[in-house]
Write a protein that holds these residues in place. Structure first.
Motif, PDB file in Angstrom:
ATOM      1  N   LEU A  36      43.991  56.894  68.525  1.00 49.80           N
ATOM      2  CA  LEU A  36      42.724  56.182  68.442  1.00 49.80           C
ATOM      3  C   LEU A  36      42.998  54.858  67.743  1.00 49.80           C
ATOM      4  CD1 LEU A  36      39.199  57.151  68.100  1.00 49.80           C
ATOM      5  CD2 LEU A  36      40.013  55.702  66.242  1.00 49.80           C
ATOM      6  N   LEU A  37      42.669  53.772  68.423  1.00 50.18           N
ATOM      7  CA  LEU A  37      42.879  52.435  67.872  1.00 50.18           C
ATOM      8  C   LEU A  37      41.523  51.775  67.639  1.00 50.18           C
ATOM      9  CD1 LEU A  37      45.747  51.230  70.228  1.00 50.18           C
ATOM     10  CD2 LEU A  37      45.969  52.311  68.005  1.00 50.18           C
ATOM     11  N   ALA A  38      41.371  51.173  66.477  1.00 49.65           N
ATOM     12  CA  ALA A  38      40.128  50.478  66.149  1.00 49.65           C
ATOM     13  C   ALA A  38      40.456  49.065  65.699  1.00 49.65           C
ATOM     14  CB  ALA A  38      39.355  51.218  65.070  1.00 49.65           C
ATOM     15  N   GLU A  39      39.823  48.090  66.318  1.00 51.29           N
ATOM     16  CA  GLU A  39      39.987  46.696  65.918  1.00 51.29           C
ATOM     17  C   GLU A  39      38.827  46.339  64.999  1.00 51.29           C
ATOM     18  OE1 GLU A  39      40.429  44.133  69.249  1.00 51.29           O
ATOM     19  OE2 GLU A  39      42.035  45.314  70.159  1.00 51.29           O
ATOM     20  N   ILE A  40      39.137  46.148  63.723  1.00 49.01           N
ATOM     21  CA  ILE A  40      38.081  45.940  62.729  1.00 49.01           C
ATOM     22  C   ILE A  40      38.408  44.755  61.825  1.00 49.01           C
ATOM     23  CG2 ILE A  40      37.569  48.407  62.670  1.00 49.01           C
ATOM     24  CD1 ILE A  40      38.861  48.260  59.778  1.00 49.01           C
ATOM     25  N   LYS A  41      37.385  44.307  61.126  1.00 43.55           N
ATOM     26  CA  LYS A  41      37.566  43.290  60.091  1.00 43.55           C
ATOM     27  C   LYS A  41      36.749  43.702  58.878  1.00 43.55           C
ATOM     28  CE  LYS A  41      35.860  39.048  60.528  1.00 43.55           C
ATOM     29  NZ  LYS A  41      35.738  37.640  60.973  1.00 43.55           N
ATOM     30  N   THR A  42      37.389  43.750  57.721  1.00 40.19           N
ATOM     31  CA  THR A  42      36.714  44.080  56.467  1.00 40.19           C
ATOM     32  C   THR A  42      37.405  43.332  55.338  1.00 40.19           C
ATOM     33  OG1 THR A  42      36.154  45.838  54.902  1.00 40.19           O
ATOM     34  CG2 THR A  42      38.147  46.142  56.188  1.00 40.19           C
ATOM     35  N   SER A  43      36.667  42.936  54.345  1.00 39.13           N
ATOM     36  CA  SER A  43      37.240  42.213  53.209  1.00 39.13           C
ATOM     37  C   SER A  43      37.596  43.132  52.052  1.00 39.13           C
ATOM     38  CB  SER A  43      36.242  41.143  52.725  1.00 39.13           C
ATOM     39  OG  SER A  43      35.019  41.764  52.343  1.00 39.13           O
ATOM     40  N   THR A  44      37.370  44.442  52.226  1.00 37.25           N
ATOM     41  CA  THR A  44      37.516  45.390  51.119  1.00 37.25           C
ATOM     42  C   THR A  44      38.620  46.398  51.392  1.00 37.25           C
ATOM     43  OG1 THR A  44      35.141  45.203  50.720  1.00 37.25           O
ATOM     44  CG2 THR A  44      36.276  47.051  49.676  1.00 37.25           C
ATOM     45  N   ASP A  45      39.480  46.634  50.403  1.00 39.37           N
ATOM     46  CA  ASP A  45      40.469  47.712  50.504  1.00 39.37           C
ATOM     47  C   ASP A  45      39.759  49.054  50.387  1.00 39.37           C
ATOM     48  OD1 ASP A  45      42.343  45.722  50.553  1.00 39.37           O
ATOM     49  OD2 ASP A  45      43.105  46.062  48.533  1.00 39.37           O
ATOM     50  N   ASP A  46      40.064  49.975  51.275  1.00 42.60           N
ATOM     51  CA  ASP A  46      39.435  51.294  51.210  1.00 42.60           C
ATOM     52  C   ASP A  46      40.232  52.263  52.077  1.00 42.60           C
ATOM     53  OD1 ASP A  46      37.637  53.282  50.534  1.00 42.60           O
ATOM     54  OD2 ASP A  46      35.878  52.061  50.971  1.00 42.60           O
ATOM     55  N   THR A  47      39.957  53.548  51.931  1.00 39.70           N
ATOM     56  CA  THR A  47      40.614  54.563  52.742  1.00 39.70           C
ATOM     57  C   THR A  47      39.625  55.098  53.760  1.00 39.70           C
ATOM     58  OG1 THR A  47      42.100  55.200  50.935  1.00 39.70           O
ATOM     59  CG2 THR A  47      41.821  56.775  52.733  1.00 39.70           C
ATOM     60  N   TYR A  48      39.910  54.871  55.032  1.00 41.39           N
ATOM     61  CA  TYR A  48      39.100  55.400  56.110  1.00 41.39           C
ATOM     62  C   TYR A  48      39.639  56.781  56.482  1.00 41.39           C
ATOM     63  CZ  TYR A  48      37.243  50.657  56.836  1.00 41.39           C
ATOM     64  OH  TYR A  48      36.638  49.445  56.678  1.00 41.39           O
ATOM     65  N   GLN A  49      38.824  57.573  57.176  1.00 46.55           N
ATOM     66  CA  GLN A  49      39.249  58.922  57.553  1.00 46.55           C
ATOM     67  C   GLN A  49      38.682  59.271  58.914  1.00 46.55           C
ATOM     68  OE1 GLN A  49      38.513  61.777  54.490  1.00 46.55           O
ATOM     69  NE2 GLN A  49      39.950  63.251  55.295  1.00 46.55           N
ATOM     70  N   LEU A  50      39.558  59.715  59.810  1.00 43.94           N
ATOM     71  CA  LEU A  50      39.142  60.118  61.152  1.00 43.94           C
ATOM     72  C   LEU A  50      39.139  61.642  61.229  1.00 43.94           C
ATOM     73  CD1 LEU A  50      38.474  59.229  64.103  1.00 43.94           C
ATOM     74  CD2 LEU A  50      40.898  59.620  64.599  1.00 43.94           C
ATOM     75  N   PHE A  51      37.979  62.221  61.523  1.00 43.03           N
ATOM     76  CA  PHE A  51      37.854  63.656  61.741  1.00 43.03           C
ATOM     77  C   PHE A  51      37.849  63.911  63.250  1.00 43.03           C
ATOM     78  CE2 PHE A  51      36.117  62.989  57.572  1.00 43.03           C
ATOM     79  CZ  PHE A  51      36.453  64.119  56.850  1.00 43.03           C
ATOM     80  N   ILE A 102      33.351  45.601  63.950  1.00 43.53           N
ATOM     81  CA  ILE A 102      34.147  46.374  64.901  1.00 43.53           C
ATOM     82  C   ILE A 102      34.154  45.641  66.230  1.00 43.53           C
ATOM     83  CG2 ILE A 102      34.408  48.570  66.110  1.00 43.53           C
ATOM     84  CD1 ILE A 102      32.887  49.911  63.861  1.00 43.53           C
ATOM     85  N   LYS A 103      35.356  45.297  66.689  1.00 44.32           N
ATOM     86  CA  LYS A 103      35.485  44.628  67.981  1.00 44.32           C
ATOM     87  C   LYS A 103      35.588  45.653  69.102  1.00 44.32           C
ATOM     88  CE  LYS A 103      38.033  40.963  68.154  1.00 44.32           C
ATOM     89  NZ  LYS A 103      39.237  40.071  68.177  1.00 44.32           N
ATOM     90  N   ALA A 104      36.386  46.718  68.885  1.00 44.24           N
ATOM     91  CA  ALA A 104      36.548  47.744  69.921  1.00 44.24           C
ATOM     92  C   ALA A 104      37.198  48.971  69.317  1.00 44.24           C
ATOM     93  CB  ALA A 104      37.399  47.223  71.080  1.00 44.24           C
TER      94      ALA A 104
END
Length: 573
Positions: A36-51, A102-104
């Motif tokens: 799963l690929l996500a093209e994103i932009k964020t200014s904040t460091d964080d941990t994302y999680q995919l369930f 989120i671009k895609a």
């Protein structure tokens, strides 16, 4: 060599080669190659999680964390999925307040990719969002913002290799088996002599075969697909296998070395052995999230280790600005609720080290007696009309009896939860005279021993620890049943608990909570017509306006007090 022996050897060769070829081809077209690929932009460091849901619902073991670095440019985050038989996906955006674009989002394997951006539902605690030319922009405003899909199994199926991999493997295996057959026929005399030699030297043969197996079993284990993506012992994401391309030909050796170091055969078992030696022999914690206490007590340092221990020692402090922000947030909540005739209660459950400091190791000592909890309560008493239900007093008063917290878990046990429940009901009794705590004598108390709790599991040593468990069983008949609601209308729906009694004379409760409330839910639910327990620290005005409760309780464990800095939702003014 007899025909019968040749037939047996060829059959064994066919099965063995088919198994090997199936594994090799599986490495080419296996589930692990779907990402799963996500093209994103964020200014904040964080941990994302995919369930990922394989048909059994979402759970922590079927999830993939990914640390995202803040950037002013779009970046591509990649989750390597261990299986392709996936029904739905859920992408969590960490816990920090941030604007995200989120671009895609798409699924991809070595040959194809399919865009699944439109499959995601954008309503789960992500705040307001906008879509412009396919670009999704939103602000994550809660502690558990996420987006999820419905059934997208067809998208996964479309990426699978549709050629018959089994037929291909059978054809290849038959070809090499025929070659093997002719080799046996041609060299039958030499092979017969070798077999006779092995028979006459049975002991040496067994020793040689055993030695070869010991060498090659780890090798074959490394060839087999790895399903473990997160190390429970280390609480981190394991390195994924890199793909060799022209672009990464220079960095591939280092990337592969990281992968091998994280995934070599028997790594988990060796880590467990290493942890056992460190903990039981050297009294050293191999996990920075765990502190080894006295008498086999274990303490959790918090996700931002060692923040909780530094808080206990009086090193971590709220700034004046943070205290004022919390005060403003709480006063706004209380005023908004009171205007609607709703009672508001803030309840803080103490950390285990706050109640049982005597079991901490000697090297953890207080530098300053005032903790963040002391800081906040003192500040609110002097500068606000917010009443805080501080549960430390009642727990200290009752700790001389049975244990109130688990030795090997972060949480209080059912005794500790009872005293927390008792104080909540006493506090509400001044406004609702009919709300009185049920005396503990109305419960039978069962005690048992079992495996260690969540902290021992962080050490990979759950089976090596024993803990005591207490169960309160009501001696009276209860009329509490589950309340059926649409879970997707609430944040963190997997952890939502809803109860009812169907007595219109009783008030209605909404509680924003964390895991410390879990043991109180059966007790609190005995007193309310309807009670909704939302595992989320974001104060959600939309839910309150929809449900129209009589009472709203904010419950937070001491180590999560910084969540009170989260802004109220836009409905709360």
């Amino acid at each position: 060599m007899s025909k019968r022996l040749i037939l047996i050897l060829c059959s064994l060769f066919l099965m063995f080669f088919f198994f090997i070829s199936l594994n090799i081809s599986g490495k080419i077209t296996s589930n692990e190659k779907i990402n799963l690929l996500a093209e994103i932009k964020t200014s904040t460091d964080d941990t994302y999680q995919l369930f990922y849901d394989t048909g059994k619902g979402y759970n922590e073991s079927d999830s993939i964390p990914y640390f995202v670095s803040g950037s002013s440019e779009f970046q591509q985050i990649k989750f390597i999925l261990p299986v392709a038989d996936i029904v739905s996906l859920r992408l969590d955006f960490g816990s920090k307040i941030s604007e995200i674009q989120i671009k895609a989002i798409y699924l991809q394997n070595a040959r194809n990719k399919t865009n699944i951006t439109d499959e995601f539902d954008l309503k789960h605690d992500i705040g307001s969002y906008s879509t412009n030319n396919g670009l999704i922009t939103f602000t994550s405003i809660g502690t558990d913002p996420f987006i999820n899909t419905k059934d997208i199994s067809k998208s996964f199926y479309s990426l699978k290799n549709k050629s018959s991999i089994y037929i291909l493997n059978i054809v290849i295996s038959l070809f090499f088996t025929i070659v093997f057959f002719f080799l046996l026929k041609t060299n039958s005399i030499h092979i017969a002599n070798l077999i006779n030699f092995l028979k006459n030297n049975l002991q040496s043969t067994i020793l040689i075969v055993t030695f070869i197996l010991l060498i090659f079993i780890p090798l074959f284990s490394n060839i087999l697909p790895k399903k473990q993506l997160v190390s429970n012992n280390e609480n981190r994401v394991l390195a994924s296998k890199p793909e060799l391309t022209f672009k990464n030909i220079n960095t591939f050796p280092k990337e592969f070395e990281k992968y091998f170091n994280d995934n070599f055969a028997m790594r988990n078992q060796l880590l467990t052995l290493n942890n056992y030696i460190k903990v039981k022999t050297l009294q050293i914690s191999p996990n920075p999230l765990v502190v080894l206490g006295k008498n086999d007590w274990l303490f959790y340092t918090g996700d931002n280790a060692p923040e909780s221990m530094d808080d206990y020692r009086g090193i971590v402090r709220f700034t004046d600005s943070e205290l004022n922000t919390i005060k403003s947030n709480l006063e706004t909540r209380k005023k908004w609720l009171n205007q609607k005739g709703i009672t508001y209660l803030l309840c803080i459950a103490p950390n285990k080290q706050t109640i049982y400091p005597e079991y901490l190791p000697n090297n953890i000592r207080k530098i300053n007696d005032e903790t963040r909890m002391d800081q906040l309560i003192n500040y609110l008493e002097k500068n606000s009309n917010i009443d805080v239900l501080d549960l430390r007093k009642t727990l200290f008063e009752n700790k001389s009896g049975d244990m109130l917290y688990y030795k090997t878990d972060t949480h209080w046990n059912e005794y500790g939860a009872y005293y927390g429940y008792q104080e909540i009901m006493k506090s509400l009794n001044s406004i609702y005279p009919n709300l009185k705590p049920i005396p503990i004598s109305s419960f039978s108390i069962d005690k048992s021993s079992g495996l260690g709790g969540d902290i021992s599991n962080m050490l990979g040593m759950k089976a090596e620890y024993v803990d005591s468990y207490i169960h309160l069983q009501p001696k009276f008949n209860t009329h509490v049943t589950d309340l059926k609601v649409d879970n997707n209308m609430y944040p963190n729906p997997e952890q939502l608990v809803t109860k009812q009694i169907n007595d219109e004379k009783l008030p209605k409760l909404i509680m924003f909570r964390d895991s410390f409330s879990t043991s109180m839910i059966p007790l609190l639910s005995l007193h309310f017509n309807k009670s909704i327990y939302i595992w989320d620290h974001k104060f959600n005005g939309n839910i309150i306006e929809r449900e129209k409760p009589n009472i709203v309780i904010d419950e937070t464990v001491e180590r999560l007090l910084p969540t009170l800095l989260l802004p109220n939702s836009i409905e709360v003014k």
